[in-house]
Design a protein around this motif. Structure first.
Motif, PDB file in Angstrom:
ATOM      1  N   TRP A 166      -1.349   0.301  11.655  1.00  0.00           N
ATOM      2  CA  TRP A 166      -0.447   0.402  10.526  1.00  0.00           C
ATOM      3  C   TRP A 166       0.639   1.419  10.881  1.00  0.00           C
ATOM      4  N   LEU A 167       1.854   1.072  10.583  1.00  0.00           N
ATOM      5  CA  LEU A 167       2.955   2.019  10.757  1.00  0.00           C
ATOM      6  C   LEU A 167       3.204   2.679   9.407  1.00  0.00           C
ATOM      7  N   VAL A 168       3.014   3.995   9.366  1.00  0.00           N
ATOM      8  CA  VAL A 168       3.155   4.726   8.100  1.00  0.00           C
ATOM      9  C   VAL A 168       4.439   5.562   8.165  1.00  0.00           C
ATOM     10  N   VAL A 169       5.366   5.245   7.295  1.00  0.00           N
ATOM     11  CA  VAL A 169       6.672   5.908   7.273  1.00  0.00           C
ATOM     12  C   VAL A 169       6.876   6.531   5.897  1.00  0.00           C
ATOM     13  N   LYS A 170       7.134   7.803   5.869  1.00  0.00           N
ATOM     14  CA  LYS A 170       7.289   8.532   4.607  1.00  0.00           C
ATOM     15  C   LYS A 170       6.095   8.277   3.679  1.00  0.00           C
ATOM     16  N   GLY A 171       4.927   8.243   4.251  1.00  0.00           N
ATOM     17  CA  GLY A 171       3.723   8.079   3.435  1.00  0.00           C
ATOM     18  C   GLY A 171       3.434   6.660   3.010  1.00  0.00           C
ATOM     19  N   LEU A 230      -7.099   4.043   5.828  1.00  0.00           N
ATOM     20  CA  LEU A 230      -5.774   4.683   5.820  1.00  0.00           C
ATOM     21  C   LEU A 230      -5.825   6.053   5.152  1.00  0.00           C
ATOM     22  N   ALA A 231      -6.609   6.153   4.101  1.00  0.00           N
ATOM     23  CA  ALA A 231      -6.751   7.461   3.444  1.00  0.00           C
ATOM     24  C   ALA A 231      -7.458   8.448   4.369  1.00  0.00           C
ATOM     25  N   GLY A 232      -8.374   7.939   5.174  1.00  0.00           N
ATOM     26  CA  GLY A 232      -9.074   8.805   6.114  1.00  0.00           C
ATOM     27  C   GLY A 232      -8.147   9.333   7.191  1.00  0.00           C
ATOM     28  N   ILE A 233      -7.360   8.465   7.774  1.00  0.00           N
ATOM     29  CA  ILE A 233      -6.388   8.902   8.788  1.00  0.00           C
ATOM     30  C   ILE A 233      -5.402   9.897   8.155  1.00  0.00           C
ATOM     31  N   TYR A 250       0.832  -1.188   0.000  1.00  0.00           N
ATOM     32  CA  TYR A 250       0.000   0.000   0.000  1.00  0.00           C
ATOM     33  C   TYR A 250       0.872   1.245   0.000  1.00  0.00           C
ATOM     34  N   VAL A 251       0.777   2.014  -0.999  1.00  0.00           N
ATOM     35  CA  VAL A 251       1.555   3.245  -1.078  1.00  0.00           C
ATOM     36  C   VAL A 251       0.614   4.428  -0.920  1.00  0.00           C
ATOM     37  N   ALA A 252       0.826   5.169   0.118  1.00  0.00           N
ATOM     38  CA  ALA A 252      -0.031   6.324   0.367  1.00  0.00           C
ATOM     39  C   ALA A 252       0.357   7.462  -0.560  1.00  0.00           C
ATOM     40  N   THR A 253      -0.624   8.207  -0.966  1.00  0.00           N
ATOM     41  CA  THR A 253      -0.346   9.408  -1.748  1.00  0.00           C
ATOM     42  C   THR A 253      -0.958  10.566  -0.982  1.00  0.00           C
ATOM     43  N   ASN A 254      -0.609  11.767  -1.378  1.00  0.00           N
ATOM     44  CA  ASN A 254      -1.167  12.949  -0.733  1.00  0.00           C
ATOM     45  C   ASN A 254      -0.929  12.903   0.778  1.00  0.00           C
ATOM     46  N   SER A 255       0.199  12.313   1.171  1.00  0.00           N
ATOM     47  CA  SER A 255       0.420  12.079   2.592  1.00  0.00           C
ATOM     48  C   SER A 255       1.197  13.225   3.229  1.00  0.00           C
ATOM     49  N   ILE A 256       1.077  13.294   4.549  1.00  0.00           N
ATOM     50  CA  ILE A 256       1.961  14.215   5.254  1.00  0.00           C
ATOM     51  C   ILE A 256       3.320  13.551   5.369  1.00  0.00           C
ATOM     52  N   GLU A 257       4.310  14.328   5.652  1.00  0.00           N
ATOM     53  CA  GLU A 257       5.661  13.785   5.707  1.00  0.00           C
ATOM     54  C   GLU A 257       5.984  13.243   7.089  1.00  0.00           C
ATOM     55  N   THR A 258       5.194  13.638   8.048  1.00  0.00           N
ATOM     56  CA  THR A 258       5.375  13.126   9.397  1.00  0.00           C
ATOM     57  C   THR A 258       5.046  11.634   9.428  1.00  0.00           C
ATOM     58  N   ASP A 259       5.835  10.855  10.124  1.00  0.00           N
ATOM     59  CA  ASP A 259       5.497   9.438  10.280  1.00  0.00           C
ATOM     60  C   ASP A 259       4.436   9.296  11.367  1.00  0.00           C
ATOM     61  N   TYR A 260       3.632   8.278  11.258  1.00  0.00           N
ATOM     62  CA  TYR A 260       2.593   8.083  12.269  1.00  0.00           C
ATOM     63  C   TYR A 260       2.119   6.625  12.299  1.00  0.00           C
ATOM     64  N   ILE A 261       1.395   6.346  13.342  1.00  0.00           N
ATOM     65  CA  ILE A 261       0.731   5.046  13.456  1.00  0.00           C
ATOM     66  C   ILE A 261      -0.770   5.291  13.341  1.00  0.00           C
ATOM     67  N   ALA A 262      -1.418   4.515  12.484  1.00  0.00           N
ATOM     68  CA  ALA A 262      -2.888   4.588  12.363  1.00  0.00           C
ATOM     69  C   ALA A 262      -3.475   3.353  13.035  1.00  0.00           C
ATOM     70  N   VAL A 263      -4.490   3.559  13.874  1.00  0.00           N
ATOM     71  CA  VAL A 263      -5.086   2.429  14.582  1.00  0.00           C
ATOM     72  C   VAL A 263      -6.606   2.425  14.401  1.00  0.00           C
ATOM     73  N   ASP A 264      -7.110   1.305  13.919  1.00  0.00           N
ATOM     74  CA  ASP A 264      -8.552   1.102  13.796  1.00  0.00           C
ATOM     75  C   ASP A 264      -8.931   0.143  14.924  1.00  0.00           C
ATOM     76  N   TRP A 265      -9.574   0.668  15.954  1.00  0.00           N
ATOM     77  CA  TRP A 265      -9.824  -0.127  17.162  1.00  0.00           C
ATOM     78  C   TRP A 265     -11.320  -0.178  17.436  1.00  0.00           C
ATOM     79  N   GLY A 266     -11.912  -1.250  16.982  1.00  0.00           N
ATOM     80  CA  GLY A 266     -13.360  -1.402  17.139  1.00  0.00           C
ATOM     81  C   GLY A 266     -13.719  -2.229  18.355  1.00  0.00           C
ATOM     82  N   SER A 267     -14.947  -2.726  18.377  1.00  0.00           N
ATOM     83  CA  SER A 267     -15.388  -3.498  19.540  1.00  0.00           C
ATOM     84  C   SER A 267     -14.759  -4.889  19.559  1.00  0.00           C
TER      85      SER A 267
END
Lengths: 400, 400
Positions: free
Chosen positions: B96-101, B388-391, B73-90
């Motif tokens: 996901w660890l997102v590094v350089k988009g 991921l696009a939403g985060i 999965y290659v993110a586009t239109n991403s920020i340059e900051t690295d981040y972790i995205a977490v989908d935590w439901g019931s």
């Protein structure tokens, strides 16, 4: 009236002609009996206040098993033969000892056919009722419900609708003599249409009983709770019966013939949703007629359920519904949906005549409330009385 | 566009202005960064083929936990900051660890908020993701779903519909710094109407992502899976999104504003009924498109469910439905009922434009099949990509 019976015949179980189902020597016309002879047994029944329980009866240690002598039900129009009536569904078993037409004792336990706790059906039967038939020469036992399915004692073929409610006895199967007990299984009924197949086991006996009660009232002139009577005192030719429960039945009876029925899984859905879903109640629940009725109205208005269920969650989270009323709302909603959907199939009849609700008083009362909100009248018939009257009518028919 | 936020504010959590939610020093405009500087971290990420797991990470011993490096999965239109995205439901947590988009790794476990196995949410978070942020100076973590409820880390007030999908970032709450991680919680959305209250948590992020993907396609000229485009290449002003799942959402997006949505408890009902009701499958189940479609048609025709459910039982007992197809029939029936009921609310739109199904491919495909039987066109958008696009769009908005 009865179509060909569909389904495989269990091995070793013959399709006996009716006159051979009940041993001839047990069938004595009542008018030939002097009062003292009316017990078919040579020995007196041992009926202390609390019936003795076998030592190996583990279910009796369970606090939810009740075991008491019931003298509040007096059977009428009964056969003189003594018998045991057993209502054995998926969750519970309940038996009544009927002596000289009167209920002398009743026992029940949460040992339904799908909940036998590792025992065989015969083991459970013996543990619960042995003291009622051991020592008697040949006790008749009539059983209805899931006990007649392939998971129970033996698969009894369904009778196909349309079927006369007085004809149930024709489908009764002799299981086998078991020690001093002669076990008979009442058949379930089905609607064998591929587009809307239906089955019932147990409710047919209640229906036959409710119908017999009505007939009896009609012939004796007593108008009472069953009341499917036209103004002239004749039995109404058409009546809709609702039997609320885990799987509620809506049954159309025309001139004594059950022509069609539908099943709503309302009770089971309520149980699953209120105990195991996102909607399960986290607080102790409080009853509220108002919340219940709001739920009914929502269900009646929509006749659907998938979106309305989640609204209960939303309402609770957003402060529109107090958490302790969740179950009332859910109960109302499900009943509203059931009535909204199934009333479409019987609308003209329901507008003309009161609906016969056959069930325990609490549940029957809820249905009556919900039906009233939908603009329908109803009368309530006690489910236990109906079941006993049904078994009695079957025993009576076999006694002829 | 955002109405006043309803709900109580958790203690110690201030309603910070947006510019203070993300530490200023972490927000570097991309054009000012040389490629080698694009990781905000001073240290290289340790990303072997299988990520190291802490010794005390019990969940990792569970065979259903997967832990792998995802490079597809290659993110586009991403920020340059690295981040972790977490989908935590019931029921589940996925990060996901997102590094350089780009997504460098993903982990998931069946440790949803209602299924924490006796641990606190922070414990679970640390056990799963510590190796991604320990050693980093200040890792951003964006979390969406039930984690933002009172059962999760902290209650984040719902934003009220109507709400612009690009405005989600305005409701994001800083939870607290946790070791080297800065935890941010994405708000859920609600429709705060007493007569039809609705809530969502998690799906808003997928919606924002699906919308962002469409916008991006519109501006880059690529027409692809999301496709809510009119013929001229402009974004359609109105679109209906369906997000299938335990609690399926039907959401109306008008000019980028989520105006209304409904929830159907289809997935939860399917789970309860297929595993715990009278309809539970006793044989291993076999897939059958035909049986599924017959179920859909029955559901579409009735839009109701209480009576139709029991017909599955009847059909099985009477030989009209083979036992191994019970689940297919049930699945089809429930989808048919959901579509039959909820399509009534969006009929003219659904007839004009394809419905956007956002979810995992298997479930999305089932919905597409069922919608087609009802006469509606649809396109499918991968739920994970949308999340991921939403985060990313939220992080991007906070990065401005």
């Amino acid at each position: 009236m009865i179509s060909a019976i569909k389904g495989h015949k269990p091995e070793g179980q013959k399709n006996l002609p009716m006159e051979r189902l009940v041993p001839r020597e047990r069938l004595v016309p009542r008018e030939k009996l002097a009062p003292k002879e009316r017990s078919a047994s040579g020995q007196p029944y041992n009926l202390p206040d609390t019936l003795p329980v076998p030592d190996n009866f583990s279910a009796a240690k369970d606090p939810v098993v009740t075991d008491y002598v019931a003298a509040d039900y007096v059977a009428t129009n009964s056969i003189e033969t003594d018998y045991i009536a057993v209502d054995w569904g998926s969750s519970n078993i309940r038996g009544w000892l009927v002596v000289k037409g009167e209920v002398k004792a009743t026992r029940h336990a949460p040992l339904g056919i799908t909940n036998l706790q590792g025992k065989s059906p015969l083991q459970v039967f013996e543990e619960l009722f042995a003291s009622w038939y051991i020592g008697q020469p040949s006790m008749l036992v009539f059983m209805a419900g899931m006990v007649g399915s392939h998971k129970g004692l033996s698969m009894v073929p369904y009778l196909r609708c349309p079927v006369a409610l007085t004809a149930l006895a024709e489908g009764v199967r002799h299981f086998k003599p078991y020690r001093q007990a002669q076990l008979y299984l009442v058949p379930g009924l089905c609607v064998d249409r591929p587009e809307a197949p239906e089955v019932m086991r147990g409710e047919e006996t209640q229906l036959a009983g409710a119908f017999a009660l009505a007939t009896q009232q009609a012939t004796t002139g007593h108008i009472s709770l069953a009341e499917p009577l036209a103004e002239g005192g004749e039995i109404q030719s058409h009546a809709l019966y609702i039997l609320p429960g885990t799987h509620s039945k809506w049954a159309l009876v025309e001139n004594g013939v059950l022509t069609h029925f539908y099943t709503a899984m309302t009770g089971e859905l309520y149980h699953l949703l209120s105990t195991q879903s996102l909607l399960k109640a986290s607080l102790s629940q409080v009853s509220s007629r108002e919340v219940f009725e709001e739920g009914v109205k929502a269900g009646l208005a929509s006749k659907a359920i998938l979106a309305e269920l989640f609204e209960i969650r939303g309402a609770s989270l957003l402060g529109h519904l107090q958490a302790e009323f969740t179950n009332e709302r859910l109960s109302g909603l499900l009943l509203g949906v059931e009535i909204g959907q199934l009333s479409q199939k019987f609308l003209s009849l329901m507008r003309k005549r009161p609906i016969q609700i056959v069930g325990n008083s609490q549940l029957a009362h809820r249905y009556a409330q919900a039906l009233a909100l939908a603009g329908f009248k109803s009368v309530q018939i006690d489910g236990e009385q109906a079941f006993l009257a049904g078994i009695r009518s079957i025993a009576h028919a076999m006694d002829k």
